[in-house]
Design a protein around this motif. Structure first.
Motif, short mmCIF file in Angstrom:
data_model
loop_
_atom_site.label_atom_id
_atom_site.label_comp_id
_atom_site.label_asym_id
_atom_site.label_seq_id
_atom_site.Cartn_x
_atom_site.Cartn_y
_atom_site.Cartn_z
N ALA A 206 0.85 -1.18 0.00
CA ALA A 206 0.00 0.00 0.00
C ALA A 206 0.89 1.24 0.00
CB ALA A 206 -0.91 0.01 1.23
N PRO A 207 0.37 2.38 -0.44
CA PRO A 207 1.16 3.62 -0.37
C PRO A 207 1.51 3.95 1.07
CG PRO A 207 -0.75 3.90 -1.79
CD PRO A 207 -0.94 2.60 -1.07
N ASP A 208 2.66 4.54 1.28
CA ASP A 208 3.06 4.98 2.61
C ASP A 208 1.97 5.90 3.18
OD1 ASP A 208 4.26 6.33 4.81
OD2 ASP A 208 6.25 5.95 3.99
N PRO A 209 1.40 5.55 4.32
CA PRO A 209 0.30 6.36 4.88
C PRO A 209 0.73 7.78 5.26
CG PRO A 209 1.02 4.70 6.45
CD PRO A 209 1.69 4.38 5.15
N ALA A 224 -2.13 0.45 -10.42
CA ALA A 224 -3.50 0.00 -10.64
C ALA A 224 -4.03 -0.74 -9.41
CB ALA A 224 -3.58 -0.90 -11.88
N MET A 225 -3.87 -0.12 -8.26
CA MET A 225 -4.29 -0.74 -7.01
C MET A 225 -5.81 -0.82 -6.92
SD MET A 225 -1.68 0.82 -4.15
CE MET A 225 0.09 0.48 -4.22
N ALA A 226 -6.27 -1.82 -6.19
CA ALA A 226 -7.69 -1.98 -5.93
C ALA A 226 -7.95 -1.61 -4.48
CB ALA A 226 -8.14 -3.41 -6.21
N ASN A 227 -8.77 -0.58 -4.27
CA ASN A 227 -9.11 -0.12 -2.91
C ASN A 227 -7.86 0.26 -2.11
OD1 ASN A 227 -11.92 -0.63 -3.34
ND2 ASN A 227 -11.53 -2.81 -2.94
N GLY A 228 -6.86 0.77 -2.81
CA GLY A 228 -5.66 1.24 -2.13
C GLY A 228 -4.63 0.18 -1.81
N PHE A 229 -4.81 -1.04 -2.34
CA PHE A 229 -3.86 -2.11 -2.04
C PHE A 229 -3.41 -2.80 -3.32
CE2 PHE A 229 -6.51 -1.73 1.77
CZ PHE A 229 -5.54 -1.60 2.76
N LEU A 230 -2.17 -3.27 -3.29
CA LEU A 230 -1.62 -4.08 -4.38
C LEU A 230 -1.28 -5.44 -3.81
CD1 LEU A 230 -0.47 -4.39 -7.27
CD2 LEU A 230 1.70 -3.50 -6.39
N GLU A 245 13.01 -5.54 -5.52
CA GLU A 245 12.76 -4.96 -6.84
C GLU A 245 11.72 -3.85 -6.76
OE1 GLU A 245 13.80 -5.79 -10.41
OE2 GLU A 245 15.41 -5.89 -8.95
N MET A 246 10.76 -4.01 -5.86
CA MET A 246 9.72 -2.99 -5.68
C MET A 246 10.20 -1.85 -4.79
SD MET A 246 7.02 -4.09 -7.38
CE MET A 246 5.66 -3.17 -6.68
N GLN A 247 11.42 -1.97 -4.28
CA GLN A 247 12.04 -0.98 -3.39
C GLN A 247 11.21 -0.76 -2.13
OE1 GLN A 247 12.63 2.38 -6.11
NE2 GLN A 247 14.71 1.69 -6.49
N VAL A 248 10.74 -1.88 -1.60
CA VAL A 248 9.96 -1.83 -0.36
C VAL A 248 10.88 -2.16 0.81
CG1 VAL A 248 8.03 -2.80 0.92
CG2 VAL A 248 7.85 -2.49 -1.55
N ASN A 249 11.16 -1.17 1.63
CA ASN A 249 12.00 -1.37 2.81
C ASN A 249 11.09 -1.72 3.99
OD1 ASN A 249 13.76 -1.30 4.96
ND2 ASN A 249 14.72 0.64 4.37
N TYR A 250 11.08 -3.00 4.36
CA TYR A 250 10.18 -3.44 5.42
C TYR A 250 10.88 -3.48 6.79
CZ TYR A 250 12.52 -7.91 4.62
OH TYR A 250 13.46 -8.89 4.47
N LYS A 251 12.19 -3.30 6.81
CA LYS A 251 12.91 -3.36 8.08
C LYS A 251 12.82 -2.04 8.84
CE LYS A 251 16.08 -7.02 6.66
NZ LYS A 251 17.49 -7.42 6.48
N MET A 252 12.86 -0.95 8.11
CA MET A 252 12.67 0.36 8.73
C MET A 252 12.17 1.33 7.66
SD MET A 252 16.50 1.95 9.18
CE MET A 252 16.99 0.68 10.33
N GLN A 261 7.54 5.39 -0.41
CA GLN A 261 6.43 5.17 -1.35
C GLN A 261 5.53 4.00 -0.98
OE1 GLN A 261 7.26 5.33 -5.55
NE2 GLN A 261 8.47 7.19 -5.37
N LEU A 262 6.08 2.79 -0.87
CA LEU A 262 5.28 1.61 -0.61
C LEU A 262 5.64 0.98 0.73
CD1 LEU A 262 5.45 -0.10 -4.11
CD2 LEU A 262 3.43 1.01 -3.13
N ILE A 263 4.63 0.42 1.40
CA ILE A 263 4.87 -0.33 2.63
C ILE A 263 4.29 -1.73 2.48
CG2 ILE A 263 4.85 1.73 4.09
CD1 ILE A 263 2.02 0.80 5.00
N LEU A 264 4.84 -2.67 3.24
CA LEU A 264 4.33 -4.03 3.26
C LEU A 264 3.30 -4.13 4.38
CD1 LEU A 264 4.44 -6.98 2.29
CD2 LEU A 264 6.35 -7.33 3.87
#
Length: 275
Positions: A206-209, A224-230, A245-252, A261-264
């Protein structure tokens, strides 16, 4: 899978007409190196198969996509078209290709004799003794592995294999194998026993809140997210690479939401599969 040249030309008709807005027999003949008569037959065969996809424009002398166009042979992903465009070796006309530039990763050296044995080991499900280096063990270290799949993670190629030393399935960077390899006997540790490989998981992004609603909307439209989620389905063994690859940093979280941009969203559910 495109099994014949006829299949490939049908795919090409759909790809070009869908993304470029039209195709004719002359252009198809030039792209495929065939006669105009054969190209005309191919176009007729495609129209018979997908009767609502193309209509002929006498003024432009081109078959154009209709408003009822349905992707039957192509994915509809623009990356498919761009991959084809960037891979053309000899465009015949200036209008047949768009200007493009591809990022090229530095080549990774892999010895051909070693690769041949790795391929044989995969095909015959055999143990193979190799020398491998890593950042944690920069000196040559002998290992016995049972490889089952080559994996392209975007930046480099890995080899997924059972490692007898670790007693687990691991990913080995191809360019870090050294010396010669020795094929050994058969092994029961194949792809079917690789639990992380066989397990499918869902990554919910989802986009960073912290972003403003307008900026979150930009991200939602990008993917092309559905209801704000991919929601992405992947093998558990590949989840970490997909997040990278999606450049999602889930550690911090990055200090700047525009950079994050994106969060898990479902980190707790998939944490066991991440590095």
């Amino acid at each position: 899978m495109l099994k014949t040249d006829t299949d490939r030309r049908a795919w090409l008709i759909e790809l070009i007409s869908y993304w470029e807005g039209g195709i004719n027999a002359t252009g198809l003949a030039a792209l495929c190196g065939i006669g105009r008569q054969q190209a005309t037959k191919d176009l007729s065969a495609y129209r018979e198969r997908f009767s609502t996809n193309l209509s002929y424009s006498p003024s432009l002398k081109t078959f154009q996509p209709t408003s009822h166009f349905i992707c039957g042979l192509i994915s509809g992903d623009v990356a498919e078209y761009l991959d084809w465009v960037s891979g053309q070796r000899a465009p015949t006309t200036a209008g047949s290709v768009l200007p493009y530039q591809c990022l090229r990763h530095p080549p990774r050296k892999v010895a051909a004799p070693l690769m041949r044995k790795l391929i044989q080991a995969i095909r015959e499900q055999r143990r193979i003794e190799v020398d491998y280096v890593s950042l944690s063990n920069p000196d040559h270290e002998g290992r016995v592995i049972v490889p089952h799949t080559f994996v392209n993670t975007g930046l480099r190629w890995h080899l997924r294999a059972w490692c007898e030393k670790s007693r687990d399935y691991r990913d080995f960077v191809l360019s870090r194998f050294r010396g010669e390899a020795e094929l050994l006997d058969l092994s029961f540790q194949g792809v079917d026993q690789d639990v992380a490989w066989q397990t499918q998981i869902e990554l919910i992004l989802a986009p960073d809140p912290r972003l403003s609603p307008a900026k979150r909307n930009v991200i939602e439209q990008d993917y092309a997210m559905a209801n704000g989620f991919l929601q992405l389905s992947t093998r558990a063994a590949l989840a970490n690479y997909l997040l990278q690859e999606m450049q999602v940093n889930y550690k911090m979280l990055d200090g700047t939401p525009e950079a994050q941009q994106l969060i898990l969203v479902n980190l707790d559910e998939v944490r066991q599969w991440l590095f």
